[in-house]
Design a protein around this motif. Structure first.
Motif, PDB file in Angstrom:
ATOM      1  N   ALA A 135      23.341 -42.908  -5.365  1.00  0.00           N
ATOM      2  CA  ALA A 135      22.575 -43.058  -4.131  1.00  0.00           C
ATOM      3  C   ALA A 135      21.383 -43.987  -4.334  1.00  0.00           C
ATOM      4  O   ALA A 135      21.074 -44.816  -3.464  1.00  0.00           O
ATOM      5  N   PHE A 136      20.700 -43.861  -5.466  1.00  0.00           N
ATOM      6  CA  PHE A 136      19.564 -44.734  -5.748  1.00  0.00           C
ATOM      7  C   PHE A 136      20.008 -46.188  -5.871  1.00  0.00           C
ATOM      8  O   PHE A 136      19.321 -47.097  -5.392  1.00  0.00           O
ATOM      9  N   TYR A 137      21.166 -46.424  -6.473  1.00  0.00           N
ATOM     10  CA  TYR A 137      21.699 -47.782  -6.627  1.00  0.00           C
ATOM     11  C   TYR A 137      21.944 -48.419  -5.262  1.00  0.00           C
ATOM     12  O   TYR A 137      21.523 -49.556  -4.995  1.00  0.00           O
ATOM     13  N   TYR A 138      22.618 -47.689  -4.373  1.00  0.00           N
ATOM     14  CA  TYR A 138      22.923 -48.238  -3.050  1.00  0.00           C
ATOM     15  C   TYR A 138      21.668 -48.381  -2.192  1.00  0.00           C
ATOM     16  O   TYR A 138      21.582 -49.288  -1.363  1.00  0.00           O
ATOM     17  N   LEU A 139      20.712 -47.485  -2.394  1.00  0.00           N
ATOM     18  CA  LEU A 139      19.461 -47.596  -1.645  1.00  0.00           C
ATOM     19  C   LEU A 139      18.713 -48.863  -2.040  1.00  0.00           C
ATOM     20  O   LEU A 139      18.218 -49.605  -1.166  1.00  0.00           O
ATOM     21  N   MET A 140      18.625 -49.157  -3.335  1.00  0.00           N
ATOM     22  CA  MET A 140      17.950 -50.366  -3.792  1.00  0.00           C
ATOM     23  C   MET A 140      18.696 -51.617  -3.339  1.00  0.00           C
ATOM     24  O   MET A 140      18.083 -52.620  -2.958  1.00  0.00           O
ATOM     25  N   TRP A 141      20.009 -51.559  -3.369  1.00  0.00           N
ATOM     26  CA  TRP A 141      20.822 -52.677  -2.912  1.00  0.00           C
ATOM     27  C   TRP A 141      20.530 -52.978  -1.438  1.00  0.00           C
ATOM     28  O   TRP A 141      20.277 -54.125  -1.052  1.00  0.00           O
ATOM     29  N   SER A 142      20.541 -51.941  -0.602  1.00  0.00           N
ATOM     30  CA  SER A 142      20.324 -52.129   0.831  1.00  0.00           C
ATOM     31  C   SER A 142      18.902 -52.575   1.140  1.00  0.00           C
ATOM     32  O   SER A 142      18.686 -53.480   1.969  1.00  0.00           O
ATOM     33  N   LEU A 143      17.923 -51.961   0.483  1.00  0.00           N
ATOM     34  CA  LEU A 143      16.529 -52.330   0.740  1.00  0.00           C
ATOM     35  C   LEU A 143      16.229 -53.764   0.298  1.00  0.00           C
ATOM     36  O   LEU A 143      15.425 -54.456   0.924  1.00  0.00           O
ATOM     37  N   SER A 144      16.883 -54.216  -0.777  1.00  0.00           N
ATOM     38  CA  SER A 144      16.669 -55.598  -1.211  1.00  0.00           C
ATOM     39  C   SER A 144      17.163 -56.576  -0.159  1.00  0.00           C
ATOM     40  O   SER A 144      16.568 -57.641   0.052  1.00  0.00           O
ATOM     41  N   TYR A 145      18.269 -56.218   0.527  1.00  0.00           N
ATOM     42  CA  TYR A 145      18.759 -57.096   1.592  1.00  0.00           C
ATOM     43  C   TYR A 145      17.864 -57.021   2.826  1.00  0.00           C
ATOM     44  O   TYR A 145      17.657 -58.024   3.509  1.00  0.00           O
ATOM     45  N   ILE A 146      17.326 -55.837   3.115  1.00  0.00           N
ATOM     46  CA  ILE A 146      16.504 -55.674   4.315  1.00  0.00           C
ATOM     47  C   ILE A 146      15.169 -56.397   4.180  1.00  0.00           C
ATOM     48  O   ILE A 146      14.735 -57.110   5.097  1.00  0.00           O
ATOM     49  N   PHE A 147      14.518 -56.251   3.029  1.00  0.00           N
ATOM     50  CA  PHE A 147      13.160 -56.768   2.891  1.00  0.00           C
ATOM     51  C   PHE A 147      13.088 -58.124   2.184  1.00  0.00           C
ATOM     52  O   PHE A 147      12.078 -58.815   2.286  1.00  0.00           O
ATOM     53  N   LEU A 148      14.140 -58.507   1.466  1.00  0.00           N
ATOM     54  CA  LEU A 148      14.155 -59.813   0.792  1.00  0.00           C
ATOM     55  C   LEU A 148      15.467 -60.539   1.112  1.00  0.00           C
ATOM     56  O   LEU A 148      16.203 -60.945   0.199  1.00  0.00           O
ATOM     57  N   PRO A 149      15.776 -60.730   2.379  1.00  0.00           N
ATOM     58  CA  PRO A 149      17.093 -61.291   2.715  1.00  0.00           C
ATOM     59  C   PRO A 149      17.275 -62.730   2.254  1.00  0.00           C
ATOM     60  O   PRO A 149      18.306 -63.069   1.658  1.00  0.00           O
ATOM     61  N   GLU A 150      16.292 -63.581   2.497  1.00  0.00           N
ATOM     62  CA  GLU A 150      16.439 -64.990   2.130  1.00  0.00           C
ATOM     63  C   GLU A 150      16.204 -65.217   0.640  1.00  0.00           C
ATOM     64  O   GLU A 150      16.886 -66.020   0.012  1.00  0.00           O
ATOM     65  N   ALA A 151      15.243 -64.510   0.089  1.00  0.00           N
ATOM     66  CA  ALA A 151      14.897 -64.732  -1.316  1.00  0.00           C
ATOM     67  C   ALA A 151      16.040 -64.357  -2.254  1.00  0.00           C
ATOM     68  O   ALA A 151      16.272 -65.028  -3.264  1.00  0.00           O
ATOM     69  N   LEU A 152      16.765 -63.277  -1.931  1.00  0.00           N
ATOM     70  CA  LEU A 152      17.817 -62.807  -2.823  1.00  0.00           C
ATOM     71  C   LEU A 152      19.226 -63.142  -2.329  1.00  0.00           C
ATOM     72  O   LEU A 152      20.086 -63.538  -3.113  1.00  0.00           O
ATOM     73  N   TRP A 153      19.458 -62.981  -1.046  1.00  0.00           N
ATOM     74  CA  TRP A 153      20.824 -63.009  -0.538  1.00  0.00           C
ATOM     75  C   TRP A 153      21.151 -64.250   0.284  1.00  0.00           C
ATOM     76  O   TRP A 153      22.308 -64.452   0.627  1.00  0.00           O
ATOM     77  N   GLY A 154      20.176 -65.056   0.617  1.00  0.00           N
ATOM     78  CA  GLY A 154      20.436 -66.171   1.513  1.00  0.00           C
ATOM     79  C   GLY A 154      20.532 -67.526   0.857  1.00  0.00           C
ATOM     80  O   GLY A 154      21.036 -68.466   1.454  1.00  0.00           O
ATOM     81  N   LYS A 155      20.063 -67.674  -0.373  1.00  0.00           N
ATOM     82  CA  LYS A 155      19.992 -69.003  -0.980  1.00  0.00           C
ATOM     83  C   LYS A 155      21.369 -69.595  -1.186  1.00  0.00           C
ATOM     84  O   LYS A 155      21.641 -70.736  -0.803  1.00  0.00           O
ATOM     85  N   ALA A 156      22.272 -68.844  -1.812  1.00  0.00           N
ATOM     86  CA  ALA A 156      23.596 -69.373  -2.098  1.00  0.00           C
ATOM     87  C   ALA A 156      24.365 -69.659  -0.824  1.00  0.00           C
ATOM     88  O   ALA A 156      25.086 -70.641  -0.707  1.00  0.00           O
ATOM     89  N   ALA A 157      24.165 -68.794   0.176  1.00  0.00           N
ATOM     90  CA  ALA A 157      24.873 -68.993   1.448  1.00  0.00           C
ATOM     91  C   ALA A 157      24.393 -70.265   2.123  1.00  0.00           C
ATOM     92  O   ALA A 157      25.170 -71.020   2.705  1.00  0.00           O
ATOM     93  N   CYS A 158      23.093 -70.513   2.078  1.00  0.00           N
ATOM     94  CA  CYS A 158      22.552 -71.729   2.687  1.00  0.00           C
ATOM     95  C   CYS A 158      23.070 -72.981   1.973  1.00  0.00           C
ATOM     96  O   CYS A 158      23.348 -73.994   2.600  1.00  0.00           O
ATOM     97  N   LEU A 159      23.170 -72.902   0.650  1.00  0.00           N
ATOM     98  CA  LEU A 159      23.692 -74.045  -0.096  1.00  0.00           C
ATOM     99  C   LEU A 159      25.140 -74.332   0.292  1.00  0.00           C
ATOM    100  O   LEU A 159      25.549 -75.489   0.416  1.00  0.00           O
TER     101      LEU A 159
END
Length: 233
Positions: free
Chosen positions: A208-232
């Motif tokens: 549960a802690f793993y999935y919570l950190m995964w989801s929160l990283s996308y919610i609060f750091l969407p571009e910094a972590l999850w958007g760079k490769a997609a934009c490229l």
């Protein structure tokens, strides 16, 4: 001439067969997603932690569906607008909302609001921006609720607070990038594989802690972590 025409007709049929094959696979995975949601609803009535576990499994299935849909460039309304959207509503809308436990008036009202927010986002929140979602995608909101339900052992007050916050994120007009977990950086694929391993072999609290950190990283750091490769891309 007959040989050439037969070759051309065969070449035309091959892409159609491949498209039909992938449509069937995506529809089958969407059906699996919906069945997981229905089982989660059944487990909610029995007050079982399996309800949250099945929502987390469904989130991995949803990532696979979105990856396959983008990879094979299928733009079929029969896949995306009907079966898959209905499965998303069932699993990440109705089943997730029932984790709140509609025992009192306020809980029941919040359950209705959460389901309505999921429906509104699926029906009306479209975006003309490539590789972007408008509003927080429903699976990430559901992962937060499912993870918190496991970590707090179903504490309704905490779950209601988190559900209210997730409703605001889903109804927000901000843009979230396509995570492209199985299509871009290797570390994202490692995160996905880690999620599978956690579901199968780890204790509930660690999972549960793993999935919570995964989801929160996308919610609060969407571009910094999850958007760079997609934009490229």
């Amino acid at each position: 001439g007959q040989g050439t025409s037969s070759f051309l007709s065969h070449a035309k049929c091959c892409p159609q067969r491949n498209e039909l094959y992938w449509k069937n696979v995506i529809n089958a995975l969407s059906l699996v997603n919906m069945v997981l949601g229905l089982f989660s609803i059944f487990c909610c009535f029995r007050k079982s932690h399996c309800a949250s576990w099945m929502i987390l499994v469904a989130s991995l299935v949803d990532i696979t569906i979105r990856t396959m849909t983008r990879h094979v460039s299928i733009c079929s309304r029969s896949v995306r607008a009907e079966l898959n959207d209905f499965s998303v509503f069932t699993t990440f809308g109705l089943a997730s909302a029932l984790l709140l436990g509609a025992n009192g008036l306020l809980n029941g009202l919040l359950t209705i609001i959460y389901v309505s927010a999921t429906s509104l986002r699926l029906c009306f929140y479209s975006t003309g921006v490539p590789l972007a979602y408008k509003g927080l995608p429903c699976p990430y909101a559901s992962c937060v609720l499912a993870s918190m339900s496991l970590l707090t052992k179903g504490n309704t007050f905490i779950l209601c607070c988190m559900a209210s916050l997730m409703v605001l994120f889903m109804m927000d007009q901000s843009y979230y990038p396509h995570d492209a977990i199985l299509e871009s950086d290797n570390w994202k694929k490692v995160v996905y594989v880690g999620g599978v391993i956690m579901l199968l072999f780890s204790p509930l609290s660690i999972m549960a802690f793993y999935y919570l950190m995964w989801s929160l990283s996308y919610i609060f750091l969407p571009e910094a972590l999850w958007g760079k490769a997609a934009c490229l891309r």
